[in-house]
Write a protein that holds these residues in place. Sequence first.
Motif, PDB file in Angstrom:
ATOM      1  N   GLN A   1      10.740   1.251 -19.829  1.00  0.00           N
ATOM      2  CA  GLN A   1      10.953   0.312 -19.774  1.00  0.00           C
ATOM      3  C   GLN A   1       9.945  -1.097 -19.136  1.00  0.00           C
ATOM      4  O   GLN A   1       9.171  -1.751 -19.725  1.00  0.00           O
ATOM      5  N   ALA A   2      10.646  -0.591 -18.119  1.00  0.00           N
ATOM      6  CA  ALA A   2      10.726  -2.199 -17.681  1.00  0.00           C
ATOM      7  C   ALA A   2       9.293  -2.510 -16.907  1.00  0.00           C
ATOM      8  O   ALA A   2       8.899  -3.072 -16.522  1.00  0.00           O
ATOM      9  N   THR A   3       8.944  -1.099 -16.213  1.00  0.00           N
ATOM     10  CA  THR A   3       7.387  -1.238 -15.989  1.00  0.00           C
ATOM     11  C   THR A   3       6.264  -1.884 -16.774  1.00  0.00           C
ATOM     12  O   THR A   3       5.554  -2.611 -16.767  1.00  0.00           O
ATOM     13  N   SER A   4       6.427  -1.505 -18.248  1.00  0.00           N
ATOM     14  CA  SER A   4       5.830  -2.164 -19.528  1.00  0.00           C
ATOM     15  C   SER A   4       5.587  -3.097 -19.939  1.00  0.00           C
ATOM     16  O   SER A   4       5.106  -3.574 -19.470  1.00  0.00           O
ATOM     17  N   GLU A   5       7.288  -3.860 -19.257  1.00  0.00           N
ATOM     18  CA  GLU A   5       7.166  -5.319 -19.935  1.00  0.00           C
ATOM     19  C   GLU A   5       6.971  -6.087 -19.056  1.00  0.00           C
ATOM     20  O   GLU A   5       5.965  -6.950 -19.174  1.00  0.00           O
ATOM     21  N   ILE A   6       6.774  -5.348 -17.755  1.00  0.00           N
ATOM     22  CA  ILE A   6       6.404  -6.658 -16.079  1.00  0.00           C
ATOM     23  C   ILE A   6       5.260  -6.396 -16.319  1.00  0.00           C
ATOM     24  O   ILE A   6       4.182  -7.407 -16.105  1.00  0.00           O
ATOM     25  N   GLU A   7       4.581  -4.783 -16.539  1.00  0.00           N
ATOM     26  CA  GLU A   7       2.310  -5.333 -16.679  1.00  0.00           C
ATOM     27  C   GLU A   7       2.609  -5.966 -18.049  1.00  0.00           C
ATOM     28  O   GLU A   7       0.892  -6.802 -18.108  1.00  0.00           O
ATOM     29  N   GLU A   8       3.004  -6.035 -19.172  1.00  0.00           N
ATOM     30  CA  GLU A   8       2.497  -6.691 -20.599  1.00  0.00           C
ATOM     31  C   GLU A   8       2.829  -8.557 -19.854  1.00  0.00           C
ATOM     32  O   GLU A   8       2.010  -8.689 -20.477  1.00  0.00           O
ATOM     33  N   GLU A   9       3.552  -8.705 -19.113  1.00  0.00           N
ATOM     34  CA  GLU A   9       4.186 -10.230 -18.450  1.00  0.00           C
ATOM     35  C   GLU A   9       2.875 -10.366 -17.640  1.00  0.00           C
ATOM     36  O   GLU A   9       2.539 -11.318 -17.891  1.00  0.00           O
ATOM     37  N   GLU A  10       2.480  -9.301 -16.404  1.00  0.00           N
ATOM     38  CA  GLU A  10       0.913 -10.205 -15.424  1.00  0.00           C
ATOM     39  C   GLU A  10      -0.494 -10.164 -16.556  1.00  0.00           C
ATOM     40  O   GLU A  10      -0.409 -11.376 -16.119  1.00  0.00           O
ATOM     41  N   ARG A  11      -0.118  -8.908 -17.486  1.00  0.00           N
ATOM     42  CA  ARG A  11      -1.197  -9.264 -18.109  1.00  0.00           C
ATOM     43  C   ARG A  11      -1.448 -10.474 -19.459  1.00  0.00           C
ATOM     44  O   ARG A  11      -2.256 -11.319 -19.348  1.00  0.00           O
ATOM     45  N   LEU A  12      -0.197 -11.168 -19.740  1.00  0.00           N
ATOM     46  CA  LEU A  12      -0.112 -12.087 -20.253  1.00  0.00           C
ATOM     47  C   LEU A  12      -0.419 -13.530 -19.461  1.00  0.00           C
ATOM     48  O   LEU A  12      -0.563 -14.775 -19.749  1.00  0.00           O
ATOM     49  N   GLY A  13       0.084 -13.521 -18.072  1.00  0.00           N
ATOM     50  CA  GLY A  13      -0.320 -14.439 -17.114  1.00  0.00           C
ATOM     51  C   GLY A  13       0.716 -15.226 -17.047  1.00  0.00           C
ATOM     52  O   GLY A  13       1.087 -16.062 -17.053  1.00  0.00           O
ATOM     53  N   SER A  14       2.280 -14.339 -17.617  1.00  0.00           N
ATOM     54  CA  SER A  14       4.033 -15.841 -17.357  1.00  0.00           C
ATOM     55  C   SER A  14       3.890 -15.441 -16.257  1.00  0.00           C
ATOM     56  O   SER A  14       3.859 -14.191 -15.360  1.00  0.00           O
TER      57      SER A  14
END
Length: 90
Positions: free
Chosen positions: A77-90
């Motif tokens: 879950q943490a990996t998915s959240e971090i990757e999504e944040e990176e994808r969105l540029g946060s």
Amino acid sequence: MGNNRRNADPAEGSRDAIEHELQNRDEDNEASTSMSQAEENRSGAADEKEERVRRRAYEIWEREGGIQGDHERHWEQATSEIEEEERLGS
């Protein structure tokens, strides 16, 4: 009720389990052969990301009450959240 207990065994579903997994990964990284500068830069970014995932997984574990046996789900879950944040540029 067994799944709702606070973690009595630090070997499963806890910060200790996450830390142990990361220590094994760190040892594997140290044993690898020398890398080019580009590989070293990627490795540094990977180390930073791994630290972010480690912290997020622990936060998830704490937020869910430290339930035993969920460390792999917390890590994913943490990996998915971090990757999504990176994808969105946060």
